[in-house]
Design a protein around this motif. Structure first.
Motif, PDB file in Angstrom:
ATOM      1  N   LYS A  41      37.339  22.677  41.668  1.00 12.64           N
ATOM      2  CA  LYS A  41      37.985  21.841  42.691  1.00 12.64           C
ATOM      3  C   LYS A  41      39.141  22.620  43.334  1.00 12.64           C
ATOM      4  N   ASP A  42      39.527  22.108  44.507  1.00 12.03           N
ATOM      5  CA  ASP A  42      40.599  22.747  45.266  1.00 12.03           C
ATOM      6  C   ASP A  42      41.864  22.915  44.397  1.00 12.03           C
ATOM      7  N   GLY A  43      42.458  24.087  44.460  1.00 13.94           N
ATOM      8  CA  GLY A  43      43.727  24.332  43.768  1.00 13.94           C
ATOM      9  C   GLY A  43      43.557  24.851  42.342  1.00 13.94           C
ATOM     10  N   MET A  44      42.321  24.945  41.874  1.00 15.63           N
ATOM     11  CA  MET A  44      42.113  25.341  40.466  1.00 15.63           C
ATOM     12  C   MET A  44      42.285  26.838  40.238  1.00 15.63           C
ATOM     13  N   VAL A  45      42.674  27.173  39.003  1.00 16.62           N
ATOM     14  CA  VAL A  45      42.606  28.557  38.520  1.00 16.62           C
ATOM     15  C   VAL A  45      41.279  28.674  37.777  1.00 16.62           C
ATOM     16  N   VAL A  46      40.462  29.666  38.175  1.00 15.21           N
ATOM     17  CA  VAL A  46      39.079  29.741  37.703  1.00 15.21           C
ATOM     18  C   VAL A  46      38.822  31.074  36.989  1.00 15.21           C
ATOM     19  N   GLY A  47      38.399  31.016  35.745  1.00 15.09           N
ATOM     20  CA  GLY A  47      37.987  32.221  35.015  1.00 15.09           C
ATOM     21  C   GLY A  47      36.622  32.657  35.521  1.00 15.09           C
ATOM     22  N   LEU A  48      36.537  33.911  35.952  1.00 17.50           N
ATOM     23  CA  LEU A  48      35.292  34.421  36.545  1.00 17.50           C
ATOM     24  C   LEU A  48      34.615  35.354  35.539  1.00 17.50           C
ATOM     25  N   GLY A  49      33.448  34.933  35.058  1.00 15.52           N
ATOM     26  CA  GLY A  49      32.726  35.683  34.034  1.00 15.52           C
ATOM     27  C   GLY A  49      32.078  36.947  34.573  1.00 15.52           C
ATOM     28  N   THR A  50      31.260  37.547  33.705  1.00 12.29           N
ATOM     29  CA  THR A  50      30.620  38.830  34.022  1.00 12.29           C
ATOM     30  C   THR A  50      29.116  38.720  33.754  1.00 12.29           C
ATOM     31  N   GLY A  51      28.311  39.293  34.654  1.00 13.84           N
ATOM     32  CA  GLY A  51      26.867  39.336  34.396  1.00 13.84           C
ATOM     33  C   GLY A  51      26.052  38.858  35.578  1.00 13.84           C
ATOM     34  N   GLY A  75      32.604  32.531  46.667  1.00 15.13           N
ATOM     35  CA  GLY A  75      33.022  33.346  47.812  1.00 15.13           C
ATOM     36  C   GLY A  75      32.738  32.616  49.122  1.00 15.13           C
ATOM     37  N   GLN A  76      31.542  32.019  49.201  1.00 14.33           N
ATOM     38  CA  GLN A  76      31.180  31.248  50.419  1.00 14.33           C
ATOM     39  C   GLN A  76      32.137  30.080  50.619  1.00 14.33           C
ATOM     40  N   LEU A  77      32.415  29.360  49.502  1.00 14.86           N
ATOM     41  CA  LEU A  77      33.273  28.172  49.603  1.00 14.86           C
ATOM     42  C   LEU A  77      34.698  28.557  49.990  1.00 14.86           C
ATOM     43  N   VAL A  78      35.156  29.698  49.503  1.00 13.67           N
ATOM     44  CA  VAL A  78      36.501  30.178  49.862  1.00 13.67           C
ATOM     45  C   VAL A  78      36.547  30.474  51.369  1.00 13.67           C
ATOM     46  N   GLN A  79      35.474  31.073  51.885  1.00 17.89           N
ATOM     47  CA  GLN A  79      35.399  31.342  53.336  1.00 17.89           C
ATOM     48  C   GLN A  79      35.484  30.044  54.126  1.00 17.89           C
ATOM     49  N   GLN A  80      34.959  28.948  53.495  1.00 19.84           N
ATOM     50  CA  GLN A  80      34.965  27.643  54.190  1.00 19.84           C
ATOM     51  C   GLN A  80      36.240  26.847  53.930  1.00 19.84           C
ATOM     52  N   GLY A  81      37.199  27.437  53.185  1.00 25.48           N
ATOM     53  CA  GLY A  81      38.494  26.772  53.040  1.00 25.48           C
ATOM     54  C   GLY A  81      38.882  26.361  51.638  1.00 25.48           C
ATOM     55  N   LEU A  82      38.002  26.553  50.647  1.00 33.03           N
ATOM     56  CA  LEU A  82      38.377  26.216  49.266  1.00 33.03           C
ATOM     57  C   LEU A  82      39.517  27.133  48.815  1.00 33.03           C
ATOM     58  N   THR A  83      40.548  26.511  48.194  1.00 35.15           N
ATOM     59  CA  THR A  83      41.679  27.300  47.714  1.00 35.15           C
ATOM     60  C   THR A  83      41.589  27.386  46.198  1.00 35.15           C
ATOM     61  N   ILE A  84      41.320  28.576  45.686  1.00 39.06           N
ATOM     62  CA  ILE A  84      41.316  28.784  44.230  1.00 39.06           C
ATOM     63  C   ILE A  84      41.986  30.115  43.928  1.00 39.06           C
ATOM     64  N   LYS A  85      42.315  30.278  42.635  1.00 39.38           N
ATOM     65  CA  LYS A  85      42.754  31.599  42.183  1.00 39.38           C
ATOM     66  C   LYS A  85      41.811  32.008  41.061  1.00 39.38           C
ATOM     67  N   GLY A  86      41.184  33.157  41.184  1.00 42.30           N
ATOM     68  CA  GLY A  86      40.257  33.625  40.162  1.00 42.30           C
ATOM     69  C   GLY A  86      40.937  34.558  39.176  1.00 42.30           C
ATOM     70  N   VAL A  87      40.526  34.475  37.909  1.00 35.15           N
ATOM     71  CA  VAL A  87      40.970  35.448  36.903  1.00 35.15           C
ATOM     72  C   VAL A  87      39.707  36.128  36.373  1.00 35.15           C
ATOM     73  N   PRO A  88      39.503  37.398  36.718  1.00 36.68           N
ATOM     74  CA  PRO A  88      38.234  38.067  36.380  1.00 36.68           C
ATOM     75  C   PRO A  88      38.185  38.564  34.936  1.00 36.68           C
ATOM     76  N   THR A  89      36.964  38.554  34.358  1.00 29.06           N
ATOM     77  CA  THR A  89      36.776  38.986  32.968  1.00 29.06           C
ATOM     78  C   THR A  89      36.410  40.470  32.860  1.00 29.06           C
ATOM     79  N   SER A  90      36.271  41.142  34.001  1.00 28.58           N
ATOM     80  CA  SER A  90      35.924  42.568  33.949  1.00 28.58           C
ATOM     81  C   SER A  90      36.300  43.227  35.273  1.00 28.58           C
ATOM     82  N   GLU A  91      36.328  44.542  35.243  1.00 28.21           N
ATOM     83  CA  GLU A  91      36.618  45.283  36.473  1.00 28.21           C
ATOM     84  C   GLU A  91      35.488  45.096  37.480  1.00 28.21           C
ATOM     85  N   GLN A  92      34.259  44.977  36.966  1.00 28.64           N
ATOM     86  CA  GLN A  92      33.085  44.760  37.837  1.00 28.64           C
ATOM     87  C   GLN A  92      33.214  43.431  38.603  1.00 28.64           C
ATOM     88  N   THR A  93      33.609  42.386  37.877  1.00 26.77           N
ATOM     89  CA  THR A  93      33.785  41.071  38.516  1.00 26.77           C
ATOM     90  C   THR A  93      34.983  41.095  39.465  1.00 26.77           C
TER      91      THR A  93
END
Ligand code: 5RP
Length: 224
Positions: free
Chosen positions: A16-26, A37-55
């Protein structure tokens, strides 16, 4: 039908809007991240925390704003794949080598959602080799101690070299065949000096989005 795509995309319903989201790998959570990524382009506001350099790289390319534990205290929802899922929603993870950051992020999340195609569902964990992250120093001795717990072990290689995790450690892929007591094994492995963590995620997943009998299904952990 592409089960990975279906389960991966379904998971964005929990963001949901405003969430901090853990972004997995694979390759399954890849579809979640693409959709986010698509939803962010359309205005969704989130902050991602990636689990790997690849992500991290993928999220940057998609324009998903990222944060780290320096700025965020808690993750609202973490979404990640798995190599095996048992009926109690215990997991083997780390096929992609990101298990340590994945576990730190899953443990920091209010809700941990797993996306897994039907091939990942098993009655008993252990057919998939259990990844164990170990520090390079004295790893020969660490391996000896792991062997005492049973199972055959292999030092992970990539492109003819010893594989290094994003944390600069080695991965030992261990075959325990049938893991009857995952909680005990997870703890006992982590008591060995030199072991950083292992790919058993016991009692962590709140929901698993998967396919059962060819139907998209969300399994909720019984005490959630
Ligand atoms: C990476 C992981 C992955 O989540 C796991 O290997 C599943 O990957 P995929 O979705 O490509 O099957 O734990 O360390």
């Amino acid at each position: 039908m592409n089960e990975k795509k279906e389960v991966g995309e379904k998971a964005v319903e929990y963001v949901k809007d405003g969430m901090v989201v853990g972004l997995g790998t694979g390759s399954t959570v890849f579809y979640t991240i693409m959709k986010l990524g698509q939803l962010v382009q359309q205005g969704l506001t989130i902050k991602g925390v990636p689990t790997s350099e690849q992500t991290e790289q993928l999220a940057i390319e998609l324009g998903i704003p990222l944060g780290s534990f320096e700025e965020v205290e808690q993750i609202d929802v973490a979404i990640d794949g798995a190599d095996e899922v048992d009926p109690e929603l215990n997991l083997i993870k780390g096929g992609g080598g990101a298990l340590l950051r994945e576990k730190i992020i899953a443990a920091a999340a209010k809700t941990f959602i797993v996306v897994a195609d039907s091939d990942k569902n098993v009655d008993t964990l252990g057919t998939f080799p259990l990844p164990i992250e170990v520090v390079p120093f004295g790893y020969e001795m660490t391996v000896k101690h792991i062997k005492e717990l049973g199972g055959s072990l292999k030092l992970r290689q990539k492109d003819g070299k010893t594989y290094l995790t994003d944390n600069g450690n080695y991965i030992i892929d261990s075959s325990f065949q049938e893991i009857m007591h995952p909680r005990e094994l997870e703890k006992n492995l982590n008591l060995i000096p030199g072991v950083v963590d292992n790919g058993l995620f016991v009692g962590m997943a709140d929901r698993v989005i998967t396919f059962k009998d060819k139907k998209l299904t969300t399994i909720v952990r019984s005490n959630v």
